[in-house]
Design a protein around this motif. Sequence first.
Motif, PDB file in Angstrom:
ATOM      1  N   GLU A  56       0.857  -1.184   0.000  1.00 29.65           N
ATOM      2  CA  GLU A  56       0.000   0.000   0.000  1.00 29.65           C
ATOM      3  C   GLU A  56       0.893   1.233   0.000  1.00 29.65           C
ATOM      4  O   GLU A  56       2.017   1.187   0.504  1.00 29.65           O
ATOM      5  CB  GLU A  56      -0.892   0.015   1.254  1.00 29.65           C
ATOM      6  CG  GLU A  56      -1.980  -1.057   1.257  1.00 29.65           C
ATOM      7  CD  GLU A  56      -3.141  -0.736   0.310  1.00 29.65           C
ATOM      8  OE1 GLU A  56      -3.319   0.456  -0.038  1.00 29.65           O
ATOM      9  OE2 GLU A  56      -3.860  -1.671  -0.086  1.00 29.65           O
ATOM     10  N   ASN A  57       0.369   2.364  -0.528  1.00 33.20           N
ATOM     11  CA  ASN A  57       1.207   3.556  -0.562  1.00 33.20           C
ATOM     12  C   ASN A  57       0.659   4.718   0.246  1.00 33.20           C
ATOM     13  O   ASN A  57       1.244   5.780   0.264  1.00 33.20           O
ATOM     14  CB  ASN A  57       1.480   3.985  -2.008  1.00 33.20           C
ATOM     15  CG  ASN A  57       0.251   4.529  -2.693  1.00 33.20           C
ATOM     16  OD1 ASN A  57      -0.876   4.263  -2.259  1.00 33.20           O
ATOM     17  ND2 ASN A  57       0.428   5.277  -3.757  1.00 33.20           N
ATOM     18  N   LYS A  58      -0.487   4.506   0.908  1.00 36.69           N
ATOM     19  CA  LYS A  58      -1.042   5.564   1.746  1.00 36.69           C
ATOM     20  C   LYS A  58      -1.218   5.049   3.171  1.00 36.69           C
ATOM     21  O   LYS A  58      -1.769   3.955   3.383  1.00 36.69           O
ATOM     22  CB  LYS A  58      -2.395   6.000   1.197  1.00 36.69           C
ATOM     23  CG  LYS A  58      -2.317   6.650  -0.172  1.00 36.69           C
ATOM     24  CD  LYS A  58      -2.854   8.048  -0.097  1.00 36.69           C
ATOM     25  CE  LYS A  58      -2.527   8.938  -1.265  1.00 36.69           C
ATOM     26  NZ  LYS A  58      -2.291   8.339  -2.546  1.00 36.69           N
ATOM     27  N   VAL A  59      -0.775   5.851   4.125  1.00 27.90           N
ATOM     28  CA  VAL A  59      -0.785   5.420   5.522  1.00 27.90           C
ATOM     29  C   VAL A  59      -2.194   5.078   6.009  1.00 27.90           C
ATOM     30  O   VAL A  59      -2.436   4.011   6.571  1.00 27.90           O
ATOM     31  CB  VAL A  59      -0.135   6.506   6.410  1.00 27.90           C
ATOM     32  CG1 VAL A  59      -0.426   6.264   7.878  1.00 27.90           C
ATOM     33  CG2 VAL A  59       1.368   6.548   6.164  1.00 27.90           C
ATOM     34  N   GLN A  60      -3.141   5.993   5.765  1.00 23.17           N
ATOM     35  CA  GLN A  60      -4.500   5.773   6.271  1.00 23.17           C
ATOM     36  C   GLN A  60      -5.126   4.511   5.666  1.00 23.17           C
ATOM     37  O   GLN A  60      -5.763   3.720   6.354  1.00 23.17           O
ATOM     38  CB  GLN A  60      -5.361   7.003   5.953  1.00 23.17           C
ATOM     39  CG  GLN A  60      -6.747   6.938   6.560  1.00 23.17           C
ATOM     40  CD  GLN A  60      -6.705   6.853   8.083  1.00 23.17           C
ATOM     41  OE1 GLN A  60      -6.052   7.670   8.731  1.00 23.17           O
ATOM     42  NE2 GLN A  60      -7.359   5.853   8.667  1.00 23.17           N
ATOM     43  N   MET A  77       4.878  -0.982   3.097  1.00 19.52           N
ATOM     44  CA  MET A  77       4.638   0.430   2.794  1.00 19.52           C
ATOM     45  C   MET A  77       5.508   0.783   1.601  1.00 19.52           C
ATOM     46  O   MET A  77       6.738   0.823   1.714  1.00 19.52           O
ATOM     47  CB  MET A  77       5.005   1.280   4.017  1.00 19.52           C
ATOM     48  CG  MET A  77       4.800   2.756   3.796  1.00 19.52           C
ATOM     49  SD  MET A  77       3.064   3.159   3.495  1.00 19.52           S
ATOM     50  CE  MET A  77       3.234   4.724   2.652  1.00 19.52           C
ATOM     51  N   ILE A  78       4.889   0.983   0.442  1.00 24.70           N
ATOM     52  CA  ILE A  78       5.689   1.183  -0.774  1.00 24.70           C
ATOM     53  C   ILE A  78       5.697   2.630  -1.242  1.00 24.70           C
ATOM     54  O   ILE A  78       6.408   2.979  -2.165  1.00 24.70           O
ATOM     55  CB  ILE A  78       5.196   0.280  -1.934  1.00 24.70           C
ATOM     56  CG1 ILE A  78       3.755   0.622  -2.290  1.00 24.70           C
ATOM     57  CG2 ILE A  78       5.339  -1.198  -1.573  1.00 24.70           C
ATOM     58  CD1 ILE A  78       3.286  -0.036  -3.583  1.00 24.70           C
ATOM     59  N   GLY A  79       4.886   3.473  -0.601  1.00 24.72           N
ATOM     60  CA  GLY A  79       4.783   4.854  -1.083  1.00 24.72           C
ATOM     61  C   GLY A  79       5.740   5.782  -0.366  1.00 24.72           C
ATOM     62  O   GLY A  79       6.481   5.378   0.524  1.00 24.72           O
ATOM     63  N   CYS A  94       5.782  -4.844   7.652  1.00 22.33           N
ATOM     64  CA  CYS A  94       6.939  -5.745   7.685  1.00 22.33           C
ATOM     65  C   CYS A  94       8.130  -5.093   6.999  1.00 22.33           C
ATOM     66  O   CYS A  94       9.268  -5.475   7.251  1.00 22.33           O
ATOM     67  CB  CYS A  94       6.614  -7.087   7.039  1.00 22.33           C
ATOM     68  SG  CYS A  94       6.489  -7.027   5.253  1.00 22.33           S
ATOM     69  N   LEU A  95       7.868  -4.118   6.118  1.00 24.94           N
ATOM     70  CA  LEU A  95       8.962  -3.488   5.378  1.00 24.94           C
ATOM     71  C   LEU A  95       8.518  -2.125   4.854  1.00 24.94           C
ATOM     72  O   LEU A  95       7.432  -2.002   4.292  1.00 24.94           O
ATOM     73  CB  LEU A  95       9.370  -4.402   4.206  1.00 24.94           C
ATOM     74  CG  LEU A  95      10.576  -4.024   3.358  1.00 24.94           C
ATOM     75  CD1 LEU A  95      11.857  -3.955   4.179  1.00 24.94           C
ATOM     76  CD2 LEU A  95      10.759  -5.011   2.206  1.00 24.94           C
ATOM     77  N   ILE A  96       9.384  -1.133   5.055  1.00 28.36           N
ATOM     78  CA  ILE A  96       9.141   0.203   4.501  1.00 28.36           C
ATOM     79  C   ILE A  96      10.070   0.380   3.310  1.00 28.36           C
ATOM     80  O   ILE A  96      11.292   0.411   3.468  1.00 28.36           O
ATOM     81  CB  ILE A  96       9.380   1.293   5.566  1.00 28.36           C
ATOM     82  CG1 ILE A  96       8.408   1.111   6.739  1.00 28.36           C
ATOM     83  CG2 ILE A  96       9.243   2.689   4.942  1.00 28.36           C
ATOM     84  CD1 ILE A  96       8.631   2.057   7.917  1.00 28.36           C
ATOM     85  N   HIS A  97       9.489   0.444   2.101  1.00 25.06           N
ATOM     86  CA  HIS A  97      10.315   0.392   0.888  1.00 25.06           C
ATOM     87  C   HIS A  97      10.980   1.704   0.493  1.00 25.06           C
ATOM     88  O   HIS A  97      12.037   1.679  -0.102  1.00 25.06           O
ATOM     89  CB  HIS A  97       9.468  -0.072  -0.306  1.00 25.06           C
ATOM     90  CG  HIS A  97       9.094  -1.513  -0.263  1.00 25.06           C
ATOM     91  ND1 HIS A  97       9.388  -2.380  -1.280  1.00 25.06           N
ATOM     92  CD2 HIS A  97       8.456  -2.256   0.666  1.00 25.06           C
ATOM     93  CE1 HIS A  97       8.930  -3.588  -0.981  1.00 25.06           C
ATOM     94  NE2 HIS A  97       8.351  -3.541   0.198  1.00 25.06           N
ATOM     95  N   GLY A  98      10.322   2.853   0.768  1.00 26.93           N
ATOM     96  CA  GLY A  98      10.779   4.082   0.118  1.00 26.93           C
ATOM     97  C   GLY A  98      11.554   5.045   0.986  1.00 26.93           C
ATOM     98  O   GLY A  98      11.314   6.239   0.929  1.00 26.93           O
ATOM     99  N   VAL A  99      12.515   4.583   1.759  1.00 23.27           N
ATOM    100  CA  VAL A  99      13.259   5.514   2.622  1.00 23.27           C
ATOM    101  C   VAL A  99      14.329   6.226   1.792  1.00 23.27           C
ATOM    102  O   VAL A  99      15.170   5.574   1.173  1.00 23.27           O
ATOM    103  CB  VAL A  99      13.890   4.782   3.821  1.00 23.27           C
ATOM    104  CG1 VAL A  99      14.732   5.744   4.660  1.00 23.27           C
ATOM    105  CG2 VAL A  99      12.810   4.126   4.670  1.00 23.27           C
TER     106      VAL A  99
END
Length: 235
Positions: A56-60, A77-79, A94-99
């Motif tokens: 998903e790319n939006k937190v909410q 979290m891909i956004g 499990c993973l935050i992709h866009g740091v």
Amino acid sequence: MGSITDNLKQVERNIAEACARAGRSRDEVTLIAVSKTKPVEDLKEAYDAGIREFGENKVQELVDKYEKLPKDIHWHMIGHLQRNKVKYIVDKVCLIHGVDSYELAEEINKQAEKKGVPKVDILIEINIGNEETKYGIRKEDTFELVDRIIRKLPYVNVRGLMCIAPYVEDPEENRQYFVEMGKIIVDIKSKLKYSSHVDVMSMGMTGDYQVAVEEGATMVRVGTGIFGERDYSMS
Ligand SMILES: *Cc1c(COP(=O)(O)O)cnc(C)c1O
């Protein structure tokens, strides 16, 4: 497009074939079903077909779906993540992709400590095509950022790299970028003598995931190819 279940079978076949062409084992590649904008029923269908990795790319939206769906799902979290929203997801993903900045990693570290999450896995986003419209760091800056995060932020675990390749008609045009990502990760691993766990490459979307797999992707993020076109007019 067929049903979600049929689409998944097709994507599965395509990944398996790309692995075979590259002499890779199918279990080296994780398929992330990118479900942004799609209703919970669609995610349930994919879940029933065996999918446990959702992007998903939006937190909410991620939080809403997290509440409604089974707890054995791994949320990615891909956004682009805003610093002030890290606190809502740090214990759910499990993973935050866009740091793509030290400051964002620092905030993830702070919130993880606060919420008692021992380690948050992250990927560093590289703007591999040097596109003005894209997030991500310059490839030349990768080692410095990875090294600094590893040395200074104990609650953050840099697992690898992520990129969003340019939008192209012919996926072959993006092969060069996927090859380059592979070189960057090899370079980082050779410089990071004390850490060898930087080995995830999240790259490839509906238009180019087969090429990405051929060039070493360990995670592909497929949305349209599974769930069909997205309708943004409702949001
Ligand atoms: C939307 C999105 C995807 C999936 O795109 P498709 O072309 O629909 O497969 C993958 N990665 C990121 C970061 C996205 O935002």
